[in-house]
Design a protein around this motif. Sequence first.
Motif, PDB file in Angstrom:
ATOM      1  N   ARG A  17       5.233   9.750 -21.959  1.00  0.00           N
ATOM      2  CA  ARG A  17       6.309  10.504 -21.609  1.00  0.00           C
ATOM      3  C   ARG A  17       6.775  10.083 -19.843  1.00  0.00           C
ATOM      4  NH1 ARG A  17       9.222  12.091 -25.698  1.00  0.00           N
ATOM      5  NH2 ARG A  17       9.014  12.119 -27.661  1.00  0.00           N
ATOM      6  N   SER A  18       5.194  10.621 -19.473  1.00  0.00           N
ATOM      7  CA  SER A  18       4.785  10.588 -17.808  1.00  0.00           C
ATOM      8  C   SER A  18       4.882   8.664 -17.693  1.00  0.00           C
ATOM      9  CB  SER A  18       3.435  11.029 -17.867  1.00  0.00           C
ATOM     10  OG  SER A  18       3.473  12.363 -17.903  1.00  0.00           O
ATOM     11  N   VAL A  19       4.660   7.881 -17.697  1.00  0.00           N
ATOM     12  CA  VAL A  19       5.400   6.313 -17.558  1.00  0.00           C
ATOM     13  C   VAL A  19       6.800   6.208 -17.761  1.00  0.00           C
ATOM     14  CG1 VAL A  19       4.965   4.087 -17.998  1.00  0.00           C
ATOM     15  CG2 VAL A  19       2.774   5.488 -18.690  1.00  0.00           C
ATOM     16  N   ALA A  20       7.564   6.768 -18.670  1.00  0.00           N
ATOM     17  CA  ALA A  20       8.901   7.130 -18.852  1.00  0.00           C
ATOM     18  C   ALA A  20       9.314   6.954 -17.197  1.00  0.00           C
ATOM     19  CB  ALA A  20       9.335   7.122 -19.947  1.00  0.00           C
ATOM     20  N   HIS A  21       8.860   8.677 -17.217  1.00  0.00           N
ATOM     21  CA  HIS A  21       9.945   9.013 -15.899  1.00  0.00           C
ATOM     22  C   HIS A  21       9.003   8.950 -14.229  1.00  0.00           C
ATOM     23  CE1 HIS A  21       8.602  13.562 -18.939  1.00  0.00           C
ATOM     24  NE2 HIS A  21       9.450  12.825 -18.984  1.00  0.00           N
ATOM     25  N   ALA A  22       8.047   8.359 -14.828  1.00  0.00           N
ATOM     26  CA  ALA A  22       7.488   7.085 -13.170  1.00  0.00           C
ATOM     27  C   ALA A  22       8.759   5.876 -12.592  1.00  0.00           C
ATOM     28  CB  ALA A  22       6.356   7.297 -12.858  1.00  0.00           C
TER      29      ALA A  22
ATOM     30  N   GLN B 280      15.187  -4.107 -10.036  1.00  0.00           N
ATOM     31  CA  GLN B 280      14.756  -2.935  -9.202  1.00  0.00           C
ATOM     32  C   GLN B 280      15.179  -1.337  -8.957  1.00  0.00           C
ATOM     33  OE1 GLN B 280      13.096  -4.148  -6.058  1.00  0.00           O
ATOM     34  NE2 GLN B 280      11.782  -6.094  -6.677  1.00  0.00           N
ATOM     35  N   GLY B 281      14.710  -0.731  -8.996  1.00  0.00           N
ATOM     36  CA  GLY B 281      15.016   0.544  -8.711  1.00  0.00           C
ATOM     37  C   GLY B 281      15.133   1.736  -9.936  1.00  0.00           C
ATOM     38  N   GLY B 282      14.999   2.535  -9.011  1.00  0.00           N
ATOM     39  CA  GLY B 282      15.131   4.074 -10.652  1.00  0.00           C
ATOM     40  C   GLY B 282      16.617   4.340 -10.626  1.00  0.00           C
ATOM     41  N   TYR B 283      16.442   5.452 -11.812  1.00  0.00           N
ATOM     42  CA  TYR B 283      18.106   5.437 -12.230  1.00  0.00           C
ATOM     43  C   TYR B 283      17.966   6.289 -13.479  1.00  0.00           C
ATOM     44  CZ  TYR B 283      15.742   3.170 -16.439  1.00  0.00           C
ATOM     45  OH  TYR B 283      14.927   2.527 -17.258  1.00  0.00           O
TER      46      TYR B 283
ATOM     47  N   GLU C 286      11.916   7.280 -11.982  1.00  0.00           N
ATOM     48  CA  GLU C 286      11.826   7.558 -10.519  1.00  0.00           C
ATOM     49  C   GLU C 286      12.132   6.117  -9.840  1.00  0.00           C
ATOM     50  OE1 GLU C 286       9.967  10.007  -7.565  1.00  0.00           O
ATOM     51  OE2 GLU C 286      10.044  11.110 -10.118  1.00  0.00           O
ATOM     52  N   THR C 287      11.301   5.423 -10.154  1.00  0.00           N
ATOM     53  CA  THR C 287      10.872   4.504  -9.358  1.00  0.00           C
ATOM     54  C   THR C 287      11.701   2.834  -9.786  1.00  0.00           C
ATOM     55  OG1 THR C 287       8.708   3.409 -10.860  1.00  0.00           O
ATOM     56  CG2 THR C 287       8.274   5.416  -9.094  1.00  0.00           C
TER      57      THR C 287
ATOM     58  N   THR D 273       5.086   3.611  -4.524  1.00  0.00           N
ATOM     59  CA  THR D 273       6.012   3.587  -3.948  1.00  0.00           C
ATOM     60  C   THR D 273       5.087   4.432  -2.673  1.00  0.00           C
ATOM     61  OG1 THR D 273       5.602   6.609  -3.872  1.00  0.00           O
ATOM     62  CG2 THR D 273       7.177   5.321  -4.823  1.00  0.00           C
ATOM     63  N   GLU D 274       3.218   4.855  -2.444  1.00  0.00           N
ATOM     64  CA  GLU D 274       2.596   5.070  -1.443  1.00  0.00           C
ATOM     65  C   GLU D 274       1.587   4.050  -1.389  1.00  0.00           C
ATOM     66  OE1 GLU D 274       1.681   8.839  -1.133  1.00  0.00           O
ATOM     67  OE2 GLU D 274       3.790   9.444  -1.472  1.00  0.00           O
ATOM     68  N   GLY D 275       1.112   3.438  -2.246  1.00  0.00           N
ATOM     69  CA  GLY D 275      -0.352   2.932  -2.146  1.00  0.00           C
ATOM     70  C   GLY D 275      -1.397   3.432  -3.064  1.00  0.00           C
ATOM     71  N   ILE D 276      -2.137   2.850  -3.221  1.00  0.00           N
ATOM     72  CA  ILE D 276      -3.581   2.753  -4.220  1.00  0.00           C
ATOM     73  C   ILE D 276      -4.654   3.195  -3.189  1.00  0.00           C
ATOM     74  CG2 ILE D 276      -5.246   2.447  -6.719  1.00  0.00           C
ATOM     75  CD1 ILE D 276      -2.447   1.226  -6.980  1.00  0.00           C
ATOM     76  N   THR D 277      -5.485   3.979  -3.610  1.00  0.00           N
ATOM     77  CA  THR D 277      -6.709   4.298  -3.197  1.00  0.00           C
ATOM     78  C   THR D 277      -6.883   3.844  -1.741  1.00  0.00           C
ATOM     79  OG1 THR D 277      -7.324   3.051  -5.580  1.00  0.00           O
ATOM     80  CG2 THR D 277      -8.982   4.069  -3.783  1.00  0.00           C
TER      81      THR D 277
END
Length: 329
Positions: free
Chosen positions: A167-172, A326-329, A175-176, A136-140
Amino acid sequence: MTIEATIPTATGEVPVSALGRTLMHEHIFVTSPEVQQNWPDYPEQWDEDAQIAEAVQRLTALKAEGFDTLVDLTVIGLGRYVPRVVRVAEQSDVNIVVATGAYVLSELPVYFHYRGPGTPAGGPDRLAEFFVRDITEGITGTGVRAALLKCVTDEAGLTKDVDRVLRSVAHAHRETGAPITTHTHSGLRRGLDQQKVFKEEGVDLTRVVIGHSGDTDDYGYLAGLADEGSYLGMDRFGLNTVPFEKRVEIVAEMCRRGYAERMVLSHDTSCFSDMSDPVRRRELNPQWRWTHIPQDVVPALLSRGVSQQDIDTMLVDNPRRIFTVQGGY
């Protein structure tokens, strides 16, 4: 008025419709930063400017073969450093799409052992937090946003930390909306483990690419993954762990069975990797290069009766479809 979907790349947003022929599972540089920083004279002899120049040259050759986009799946654990990728992208006409996630075969870096759910200190899911920020914001500090998420399930299977990353990948992802792509051990059918975890976390499996699926000719396993909706990453062309003729035949057979719309093609190679000895790597895999698919694989598929339409589906339509939703759900 319909607004066309776009995708972030290392040099800015591009319309998804402009992705063109796309390699969905590659790497620009795979490095070991701690080794480089502490033993800079290590045998692989990293030379930043020389390696960037070589990467640009290889991308120029890829562009000359009619390819427009390369997805760089170098994430944490493989030495991701996006400012270096930006330097390459700025000198190339190939779109470079970057990823977030973690390459964890068994255990996460120590930093995460004491932070997050299930750790002694507890707290929020720091992994998912970082992944979401990259998207959402960008890397480094580059402003370059990740366009997809990467995770791994290999020989060790669903260890505590591997399960945590999935599971963390699934959550992200939830969300995104960024699609998920994976590394698997196909011989051990690890794609099934990934689909199981993702389903438990409410992931739409049509938004997942199960990587390294072309490492096996277990057609029941491959059809099962695809029938659940996931794409199959036939993405190690040039790597001789499976002979060339066999890799081609696996894709051809899956096309005969009607699965062209569920496959993407790639090499999983890089310009530089210190994961193994570079000289021996080239000797053992002389065709492991980004131009192998256009120069060798596509003609071989055509000779086996795969239609040009199916090839375009795998190289153009499917990548476009993966990034269009695209889009979270």
